[in-house]
Design a protein around this motif. Structure first.
Motif, PDB file in Angstrom:
ATOM      1  N   ASN A  43       0.831  -1.204   0.000  1.00 14.50           N
ATOM      2  CA  ASN A  43       0.000   0.000   0.000  1.00 14.50           C
ATOM      3  C   ASN A  43       0.867   1.255   0.000  1.00 14.50           C
ATOM      4  O   ASN A  43       0.589   2.222  -0.710  1.00 14.50           O
ATOM      5  CB  ASN A  43      -0.906   0.021   1.242  1.00 14.50           C
ATOM      6  CG  ASN A  43      -1.898  -1.122   1.281  1.00 14.50           C
ATOM      7  OD1 ASN A  43      -1.986  -1.899   0.330  1.00 14.50           O
ATOM      8  ND2 ASN A  43      -2.623  -1.249   2.371  1.00 14.50           N
TER       9      ASN A  43
ATOM     10  N   VAL B 120       3.995   1.557  -0.987  1.00 15.30           N
ATOM     11  CA  VAL B 120       4.678   1.708  -2.274  1.00 15.30           C
ATOM     12  C   VAL B 120       3.776   2.446  -3.257  1.00 15.30           C
ATOM     13  O   VAL B 120       4.168   3.457  -3.842  1.00 15.30           O
ATOM     14  CB  VAL B 120       5.065   0.340  -2.876  1.00 15.30           C
ATOM     15  CG1 VAL B 120       5.571   0.509  -4.310  1.00 15.30           C
ATOM     16  CG2 VAL B 120       6.127  -0.333  -2.029  1.00 15.30           C
ATOM     17  N   LEU B 121       2.557   1.944  -3.423  1.00 18.70           N
ATOM     18  CA  LEU B 121       1.694   2.523  -4.458  1.00 18.70           C
ATOM     19  C   LEU B 121       1.185   3.897  -4.075  1.00 18.70           C
ATOM     20  O   LEU B 121       0.935   4.727  -4.939  1.00 18.70           O
ATOM     21  CB  LEU B 121       0.523   1.586  -4.770  1.00 18.70           C
ATOM     22  CG  LEU B 121       0.880   0.229  -5.365  1.00 18.70           C
ATOM     23  CD1 LEU B 121      -0.311  -0.361  -6.112  1.00 18.70           C
ATOM     24  CD2 LEU B 121       2.072   0.311  -6.324  1.00 18.70           C
ATOM     25  N   GLU B 122       1.035   4.165  -2.778  1.00 22.14           N
ATOM     26  CA  GLU B 122       0.481   5.465  -2.387  1.00 22.14           C
ATOM     27  C   GLU B 122       1.529   6.567  -2.381  1.00 22.14           C
ATOM     28  O   GLU B 122       1.238   7.696  -2.744  1.00 22.14           O
ATOM     29  CB  GLU B 122      -0.189   5.380  -1.007  1.00 22.14           C
ATOM     30  CG  GLU B 122      -0.935   6.672  -0.635  1.00 22.14           C
ATOM     31  CD  GLU B 122      -1.649   6.614   0.699  1.00 22.14           C
ATOM     32  OE1 GLU B 122      -1.540   5.590   1.391  1.00 22.14           O
ATOM     33  OE2 GLU B 122      -2.311   7.614   1.055  1.00 22.14           O
TER      34      GLU B 122
ATOM     35  N   GLN C 151       6.686   7.527  -4.746  1.00 16.22           N
ATOM     36  CA  GLN C 151       7.169   8.563  -5.665  1.00 16.22           C
ATOM     37  C   GLN C 151       7.477   9.877  -4.933  1.00 16.22           C
ATOM     38  O   GLN C 151       8.511  10.484  -5.149  1.00 16.22           O
ATOM     39  CB  GLN C 151       6.107   8.827  -6.734  1.00 16.22           C
ATOM     40  CG  GLN C 151       6.683   9.099  -8.104  1.00 16.22           C
ATOM     41  CD  GLN C 151       6.569   7.879  -9.000  1.00 16.22           C
ATOM     42  OE1 GLN C 151       5.871   6.918  -8.684  1.00 16.22           O
ATOM     43  NE2 GLN C 151       7.264   7.910 -10.111  1.00 16.22           N
TER      44      GLN C 151
ATOM     45  N   MET D 234      -4.325  -7.504  -3.728  1.00 20.99           N
ATOM     46  CA  MET D 234      -5.006  -6.371  -4.366  1.00 20.99           C
ATOM     47  C   MET D 234      -6.375  -6.804  -4.892  1.00 20.99           C
ATOM     48  O   MET D 234      -7.398  -6.158  -4.619  1.00 20.99           O
ATOM     49  CB  MET D 234      -4.137  -5.805  -5.490  1.00 20.99           C
ATOM     50  CG  MET D 234      -4.643  -4.514  -6.099  1.00 20.99           C
ATOM     51  SD  MET D 234      -5.819  -4.747  -7.448  1.00 20.99           S
ATOM     52  CE  MET D 234      -4.723  -5.433  -8.714  1.00 20.99           C
TER      53      MET D 234
ATOM     54  N   ARG E 261      -8.944  -7.462  -2.172  1.00 19.32           N
ATOM     55  CA  ARG E 261      -9.585  -6.254  -1.649  1.00 19.32           C
ATOM     56  C   ARG E 261     -10.624  -5.716  -2.634  1.00 19.32           C
ATOM     57  O   ARG E 261     -11.701  -5.275  -2.242  1.00 19.32           O
ATOM     58  CB  ARG E 261      -8.541  -5.159  -1.377  1.00 19.32           C
ATOM     59  CG  ARG E 261      -7.597  -5.513  -0.249  1.00 19.32           C
ATOM     60  CD  ARG E 261      -6.707  -4.337   0.118  1.00 19.32           C
ATOM     61  NE  ARG E 261      -7.423  -3.256   0.776  1.00 19.32           N
ATOM     62  CZ  ARG E 261      -6.905  -2.073   1.059  1.00 19.32           C
ATOM     63  NH1 ARG E 261      -5.666  -1.799   0.711  1.00 19.32           N
ATOM     64  NH2 ARG E 261      -7.621  -1.155   1.661  1.00 19.32           N
TER      65      ARG E 261
ATOM     66  N   LYS F  67       0.884   9.154 -10.520  1.00 19.57           N
ATOM     67  CA  LYS F  67       2.234   9.315  -9.995  1.00 19.57           C
ATOM     68  C   LYS F  67       2.238   9.659  -8.504  1.00 19.57           C
ATOM     69  O   LYS F  67       2.975   9.049  -7.727  1.00 19.57           O
ATOM     70  CB  LYS F  67       2.946  10.427 -10.781  1.00 19.57           C
ATOM     71  CG  LYS F  67       4.450  10.489 -10.607  1.00 19.57           C
ATOM     72  CD  LYS F  67       5.112  11.323 -11.702  1.00 19.57           C
ATOM     73  CE  LYS F  67       4.846  12.798 -11.545  1.00 19.57           C
ATOM     74  NZ  LYS F  67       5.501  13.358 -10.326  1.00 19.57           N
TER      75      LYS F  67
ATOM     76  N   GLY G 251       4.171   5.841 -12.705  1.00 22.01           N
ATOM     77  CA  GLY G 251       3.274   5.687 -11.564  1.00 22.01           C
ATOM     78  C   GLY G 251       2.479   4.405 -11.582  1.00 22.01           C
ATOM     79  O   GLY G 251       1.660   4.174 -10.706  1.00 22.01           O
TER      80      GLY G 251
ATOM     81  N   ALA H 208      -5.051  -0.184  -9.890  1.00 22.45           N
ATOM     82  CA  ALA H 208      -4.523  -0.849  -8.697  1.00 22.45           C
ATOM     83  C   ALA H 208      -4.185   0.183  -7.620  1.00 22.45           C
ATOM     84  O   ALA H 208      -4.469  -0.026  -6.430  1.00 22.45           O
ATOM     85  CB  ALA H 208      -3.286  -1.669  -9.055  1.00 22.45           C
ATOM     86  N   ASN H 209      -3.584   1.302  -8.008  1.00 17.12           N
ATOM     87  CA  ASN H 209      -3.260   2.338  -7.033  1.00 17.12           C
ATOM     88  C   ASN H 209      -4.510   2.786  -6.281  1.00 17.12           C
ATOM     89  O   ASN H 209      -4.491   2.970  -5.061  1.00 17.12           O
ATOM     90  CB  ASN H 209      -2.639   3.556  -7.726  1.00 17.12           C
ATOM     91  CG  ASN H 209      -1.320   3.253  -8.403  1.00 17.12           C
ATOM     92  OD1 ASN H 209      -0.797   2.149  -8.291  1.00 17.12           O
ATOM     93  ND2 ASN H 209      -0.780   4.219  -9.134  1.00 17.12           N
TER      94      ASN H 209
ATOM     95  N   VAL I 184      -7.331   1.127  -5.889  1.00 18.30           N
ATOM     96  CA  VAL I 184      -7.810   0.061  -4.999  1.00 18.30           C
ATOM     97  C   VAL I 184      -7.096   0.151  -3.660  1.00 18.30           C
ATOM     98  O   VAL I 184      -7.726   0.214  -2.598  1.00 18.30           O
ATOM     99  CB  VAL I 184      -7.572  -1.335  -5.617  1.00 18.30           C
ATOM    100  CG1 VAL I 184      -7.860  -2.434  -4.583  1.00 18.30           C
ATOM    101  CG2 VAL I 184      -8.434  -1.533  -6.847  1.00 18.30           C
ATOM    102  N   LEU I 185      -5.766   0.182  -3.698  1.00 20.88           N
ATOM    103  CA  LEU I 185      -5.026   0.117  -2.438  1.00 20.88           C
ATOM    104  C   LEU I 185      -5.112   1.411  -1.648  1.00 20.88           C
ATOM    105  O   LEU I 185      -5.033   1.398  -0.428  1.00 20.88           O
ATOM    106  CB  LEU I 185      -3.556  -0.248  -2.705  1.00 20.88           C
ATOM    107  CG  LEU I 185      -3.299  -1.631  -3.297  1.00 20.88           C
ATOM    108  CD1 LEU I 185      -1.874  -2.077  -3.019  1.00 20.88           C
ATOM    109  CD2 LEU I 185      -4.261  -2.678  -2.770  1.00 20.88           C
ATOM    110  N   GLU I 186      -5.285   2.547  -2.349  1.00 20.35           N
ATOM    111  CA  GLU I 186      -5.321   3.812  -1.610  1.00 20.35           C
ATOM    112  C   GLU I 186      -6.688   4.099  -1.014  1.00 20.35           C
ATOM    113  O   GLU I 186      -6.774   4.653   0.078  1.00 20.35           O
ATOM    114  CB  GLU I 186      -4.899   4.983  -2.523  1.00 20.35           C
ATOM    115  CG  GLU I 186      -4.737   6.290  -1.759  1.00 20.35           C
ATOM    116  CD  GLU I 186      -4.274   7.457  -2.606  1.00 20.35           C
ATOM    117  OE1 GLU I 186      -4.108   7.295  -3.829  1.00 20.35           O
ATOM    118  OE2 GLU I 186      -4.091   8.552  -2.039  1.00 20.35           O
TER     119      GLU I 186
ATOM    120  N   MET J 128       4.048  -3.272  -9.030  1.00 23.50           N
ATOM    121  CA  MET J 128       4.365  -2.784  -7.682  1.00 23.50           C
ATOM    122  C   MET J 128       5.867  -2.919  -7.407  1.00 23.50           C
ATOM    123  O   MET J 128       6.520  -1.958  -6.969  1.00 23.50           O
ATOM    124  CB  MET J 128       3.532  -3.556  -6.653  1.00 23.50           C
ATOM    125  CG  MET J 128       3.607  -3.025  -5.237  1.00 23.50           C
ATOM    126  SD  MET J 128       4.998  -3.661  -4.289  1.00 23.50           S
ATOM    127  CE  MET J 128       4.461  -5.375  -4.053  1.00 23.50           C
TER     128      MET J 128
END
Lengths: 185, 185
Positions: free
Chosen positions: A106, A108-110, A113, A162, A165, B21, B100, B105-106, B108-110, B162
DNA sequence: GTCTATATGCGGATAGAC
DNA sequence: GTCTATCCGCATATAGAC
């Protein structure tokens, strides 16, 4: 153990749950304080900032997995089959208890960057996870192949978390674990 | 096409880049306005809210993938091998251009836990992706197995994206694509 | 359609009493 | 250690001129 240390441990544990479920940027100090049943300002007695709090949480999670999961791969008194079986089973239990999936992925993706300071601890976590898998797979495969399959197993599990969820269905995660379990068959 | 529609398309395109990103909650209207070179208040002429903006972005991305990627699976005049080859290649190009990773997927996890209104469009995206993969794999496998392998391929790619972001190394993503390409060998 | 100006609340963080 | 009170800036969103 002093009360202060124990309080800090509980804050870390509770904030981990909230961050994992709701995300970092969508979680304010107010929400964290309510979840921990403490006053907002007390966070700044125990932690320098919200970012430092997250960093301590990530380190605690890495330590937990190292002790409870990755460690199982190196119990040389057991067969590799049994060690793999136990790693898969504990991985299943840990992530099924963890509402919100994997805090490492989570994060990493959030925010990787924008907040690269978290990269080292998260890489350390995945390095150790992959190394533990590869350690078991070296029994059957040459090192290069063992590492590749170890990486693939981690990718599969994280992708499965992922989709679990998204679809609110654990089958994706379970199937990834099952494919991991079969790597030594 | 009217200028208004074209401006809106450009806003959607640029904001997609920024959200993908930097994440949704870590991106304010101010940052978006600067990226689009427009004034903040103009967003509220084109979109009801930041949330509606994201919803339109996700729908646009789904449409783009449906036309450019998933569609390739159904070009019955080509061999299944060629269709799979083309899907893999276009998937590679699209995600390598997309700094990014994968906005679906970003998201979903965020934010899936706190903002369930985005679930339907994201599920639609993954449903179509898995269905396109499964359509090709039915040539060789029975339906149940084809779907399972289709899901696994998507998990593998998303986990690879990821790890690609974490390690700043595309190999994880490339290997997932390569494993997908080999499913019909 | 696009602008300037602004309302209103919440964010992270600090000061200082007890 | 834990509290109350508060600072300051940024967040989303709106009003209304042009």
């Amino acid at each position: 153990m002093s009360k202060s240390i124990e309080v800090k441990r509980q804050i870390i544990s509770k904030c981990l749950e909230v961050f994992r479920k709701d995300g970092y940027y969508n979680t304010g100090i107010k929400k964290l304080a309510e979840a921990c049943e403490i006053k907002q300002s007390l966070f700044y007695y125990y932690f320098e900032s919200k970012e430092h709090l997250l960093e301590e949480i990530l380190k605690a999670v890495h330590g937990y997995f190292a002790r409870k999961v990755f460690n199982l791969a190196y119990q040389e008194e057991k067969s590799v089959h049994q060690r793999l079986e136990e790693m898969v089973e504990i991985t299943r239990e840990v992530f099924m208890r963890a509402e919100g999936g994997c805090i490492m992925a989570n994060t990493v993706l959030e925010m990787v960057q924008e907040q690269p300071q978290f990269i080292p601890v998260i890489r350390g976590f995945f390095d150790d996870w992959i190394a533990a898998n590869a350690h078991l797979l070296k029994e059957r495969y040459v090192e290069k192949v063992a590492i590749e399959k170890a990486e693939q197993a981690v990718q599969d599990v994280e992708g499965g978390i992922m989709l679990m969820r998204l679809y609110n269905d654990p089958k994706y995660f379970f199937k990834a674990l099952e494919r991991g379990r079969r790597l030594l068959d």
